[in-house]
Design a protein around this motif. Structure first.
Motif, short mmCIF file in Angstrom:
data_model
loop_
_atom_site.label_atom_id
_atom_site.label_comp_id
_atom_site.label_asym_id
_atom_site.label_seq_id
_atom_site.Cartn_x
_atom_site.Cartn_y
_atom_site.Cartn_z
N GLN A 270 -5.89 34.79 -14.03
CA GLN A 270 -6.47 36.05 -13.57
C GLN A 270 -7.94 35.82 -13.27
O GLN A 270 -8.76 35.69 -14.19
CB GLN A 270 -6.31 37.16 -14.62
CG GLN A 270 -6.81 38.52 -14.14
CD GLN A 270 -6.73 39.57 -15.23
OE1 GLN A 270 -6.84 39.27 -16.41
NE2 GLN A 270 -6.54 40.82 -14.84
N ILE A 271 -8.25 35.76 -11.99
CA ILE A 271 -9.65 35.71 -11.58
C ILE A 271 -10.27 37.07 -11.87
O ILE A 271 -9.62 38.11 -11.72
CB ILE A 271 -9.77 35.35 -10.09
CG1 ILE A 271 -9.24 33.92 -9.88
CG2 ILE A 271 -11.19 35.47 -9.59
CD1 ILE A 271 -9.10 33.50 -8.45
N LEU A 272 -11.54 37.08 -12.30
CA LEU A 272 -12.19 38.30 -12.75
C LEU A 272 -12.05 39.42 -11.72
O LEU A 272 -12.37 39.25 -10.56
CB LEU A 272 -13.66 38.02 -13.01
CG LEU A 272 -14.46 39.18 -13.63
CD1 LEU A 272 -13.91 39.53 -15.01
CD2 LEU A 272 -15.93 38.84 -13.70
N GLY A 273 -11.53 40.55 -12.19
CA GLY A 273 -11.40 41.72 -11.33
C GLY A 273 -10.17 41.72 -10.45
O GLY A 273 -9.98 42.65 -9.67
N GLN A 274 -9.34 40.69 -10.56
CA GLN A 274 -8.16 40.60 -9.71
C GLN A 274 -6.89 40.66 -10.55
O GLN A 274 -6.92 40.77 -11.76
CB GLN A 274 -8.22 39.31 -8.89
CG GLN A 274 -9.41 39.23 -7.96
CD GLN A 274 -9.37 38.03 -7.05
OE1 GLN A 274 -8.32 37.45 -6.81
NE2 GLN A 274 -10.53 37.65 -6.52
N LYS A 275 -5.76 40.60 -9.86
CA LYS A 275 -4.50 40.72 -10.58
C LYS A 275 -4.11 39.39 -11.21
O LYS A 275 -4.65 38.34 -10.91
CB LYS A 275 -3.40 41.20 -9.64
CG LYS A 275 -3.05 40.26 -8.52
CD LYS A 275 -1.96 40.86 -7.66
CE LYS A 275 -1.62 40.00 -6.48
NZ LYS A 275 -0.58 40.60 -5.63
N VAL A 276 -3.16 39.48 -12.10
CA VAL A 276 -2.64 38.30 -12.77
C VAL A 276 -1.69 37.58 -11.81
O VAL A 276 -0.81 38.20 -11.20
CB VAL A 276 -1.89 38.71 -14.05
CG1 VAL A 276 -1.31 37.51 -14.75
CG2 VAL A 276 -2.83 39.47 -14.99
N GLU A 277 -1.86 36.25 -11.71
CA GLU A 277 -1.05 35.46 -10.77
C GLU A 277 -0.28 34.38 -11.53
O GLU A 277 -0.83 33.69 -12.38
CB GLU A 277 -1.94 34.76 -9.74
CG GLU A 277 -2.79 35.69 -8.91
CD GLU A 277 -3.77 34.90 -8.05
OE1 GLU A 277 -3.58 34.86 -6.82
OE2 GLU A 277 -4.71 34.33 -8.62
N PHE A 278 0.96 34.21 -11.17
CA PHE A 278 1.82 33.19 -11.76
C PHE A 278 1.39 31.80 -11.29
O PHE A 278 1.09 31.59 -10.11
CB PHE A 278 3.26 33.46 -11.35
CG PHE A 278 4.23 32.36 -11.65
CD1 PHE A 278 4.68 31.50 -10.66
CD2 PHE A 278 4.71 32.18 -12.95
CE1 PHE A 278 5.58 30.50 -10.94
CE2 PHE A 278 5.63 31.19 -13.23
CZ PHE A 278 6.06 30.34 -12.22
N LEU A 279 1.36 30.86 -12.22
CA LEU A 279 1.07 29.47 -11.87
C LEU A 279 2.34 28.62 -11.97
O LEU A 279 2.73 27.96 -11.01
CB LEU A 279 0.01 28.88 -12.81
CG LEU A 279 -1.40 29.40 -12.68
CD1 LEU A 279 -2.30 28.76 -13.73
CD2 LEU A 279 -1.94 29.15 -11.29
N VAL A 280 2.97 28.62 -13.16
CA VAL A 280 4.05 27.68 -13.39
C VAL A 280 4.91 28.15 -14.55
O VAL A 280 4.44 28.84 -15.45
CB VAL A 280 3.47 26.28 -13.68
CG1 VAL A 280 2.69 26.28 -14.98
CG2 VAL A 280 4.53 25.20 -13.69
N SER A 281 6.20 27.79 -14.49
CA SER A 281 7.09 27.99 -15.63
C SER A 281 7.68 26.64 -16.03
O SER A 281 7.81 25.74 -15.19
CB SER A 281 8.18 29.01 -15.32
OG SER A 281 8.97 28.57 -14.24
N PHE A 282 8.07 26.53 -17.26
CA PHE A 282 8.44 25.23 -17.84
C PHE A 282 9.59 25.44 -18.80
O PHE A 282 9.56 26.33 -19.66
CB PHE A 282 7.22 24.69 -18.58
CG PHE A 282 7.30 23.27 -19.04
CD1 PHE A 282 7.68 22.95 -20.34
CD2 PHE A 282 6.95 22.24 -18.19
CE1 PHE A 282 7.72 21.64 -20.77
CE2 PHE A 282 6.98 20.91 -18.61
CZ PHE A 282 7.36 20.62 -19.91
N TYR A 283 10.62 24.61 -18.64
CA TYR A 283 11.78 24.71 -19.52
C TYR A 283 12.41 23.34 -19.66
O TYR A 283 12.50 22.59 -18.69
CB TYR A 283 12.81 25.71 -18.94
CG TYR A 283 14.15 25.67 -19.61
CD1 TYR A 283 15.27 25.18 -18.95
CD2 TYR A 283 14.29 26.10 -20.93
CE1 TYR A 283 16.50 25.14 -19.57
CE2 TYR A 283 15.53 26.05 -21.56
CZ TYR A 283 16.63 25.57 -20.89
OH TYR A 283 17.84 25.52 -21.51
#
Lengths: 114, 116
Positions: A37-50
């Motif tokens: 989450q860059i300041l003031g912006q929305k939360v963004e997905f980076l990666v999932s791991f399983y």
């Protein structure tokens, strides 16, 4: 109540340096995630791991990023050569399974790149 | 690709009153999940409520309830009897059910202020 923990809470680094952000997911969870989450912006997905491999990643997650589960409890995000635009809050999350059950988020690591 | 839109950057409400936060989404999937997360000043992401798309009944958690309109692709959050501790950023999020889809897609957020 079990919770996701992250260390450090705040990391300051120089541009071009490598950083490793650490997370300890909830112990019986099998799926792990990193969001940004860059300041003031929305939360963004980076990666999932399983199952010790990446199961999904976003366009943001380029060759500068890597994830690892070095032991039975830690889950790490490495940024090889940080850029100014990597400054953000990084959240780790975990879930029991990838279905509808919620992802539990850690408190986040604030990364500042100078 | 799925998108989530929160059209209200900021909302305010008097303490003890009711407020509704709006969220719309775009998807071609029929099965999915929707969430509302709360982010207080500490920036921790806290799950408020969850809705499964196959359920017609709107989810409720104490003072928090949703109005899920699947055909309209709308998922609003109603907070009743607002309390000072409800002040936070609220994010609507979508998660698909297709094979391998695990990520949450977030909206831009709505900052909620509670006036005493």
């Amino acid at each position: 109540e079990p919770e996701v923990t992250q260390t450090p809470s705040h990391q300051v680094t120089q541009m071009g340096q490598e950083v490793i952000l650490r997370c300890v997911p909830i112990s019986n969870h099998l799926y792990f995630y990193w969001y940004r989450q860059i300041l003031g912006q929305k939360v963004e997905f980076l990666v999932s791991f399983y199952n010790n491999e990446i199961s999904e990643k976003s366009e943001i997650f380029d060759d500068q990023f890597s994830v690892e589960r070095p032991d039975g409890s830690n889950f790490t995000l490495k940024i090889r050569s940080t850029k100014l635009e990597d400054s953000a809050m990084y959240f780790c999350a975990s879930s029991e399974r990838p279905g509808g059950r919620e992802q539990f988020f850690g408190p986040g690591t604030r990364l500042t790149v100078l | 690709a799925q998108t989530v839109t929160q059209s209200q950057p900021e909302m305010s409400v008097q303490e003890a009153e009711t407020v509704t936060l709006s969220c719309t989404y775009d998807t071609s999937e029929s099965d999915y999940y929707l969430f509302w997360y709360k982010q207080p000043p500490s920036r921790q992401m806290i799950l408020v409520i969850r809705q499964e798309a196959y359920k017609q009944q709107n989810a409720t958690e104490n003072r928090f309830s949703v109005n899920f309109q699947k055909a309209a692709k709308s998922f609003s959050l109603k907070i009743s009897d607002s309390q000072l501790g409800d002040a936070a950023m609220y994010f609507c999020a979508y998660k698909g059910e297709e094979q391998g889809a695990q990520k949450l897609v977030f909206g831009q957020g709505t900052r909620l202020t509670i006036n005493p």
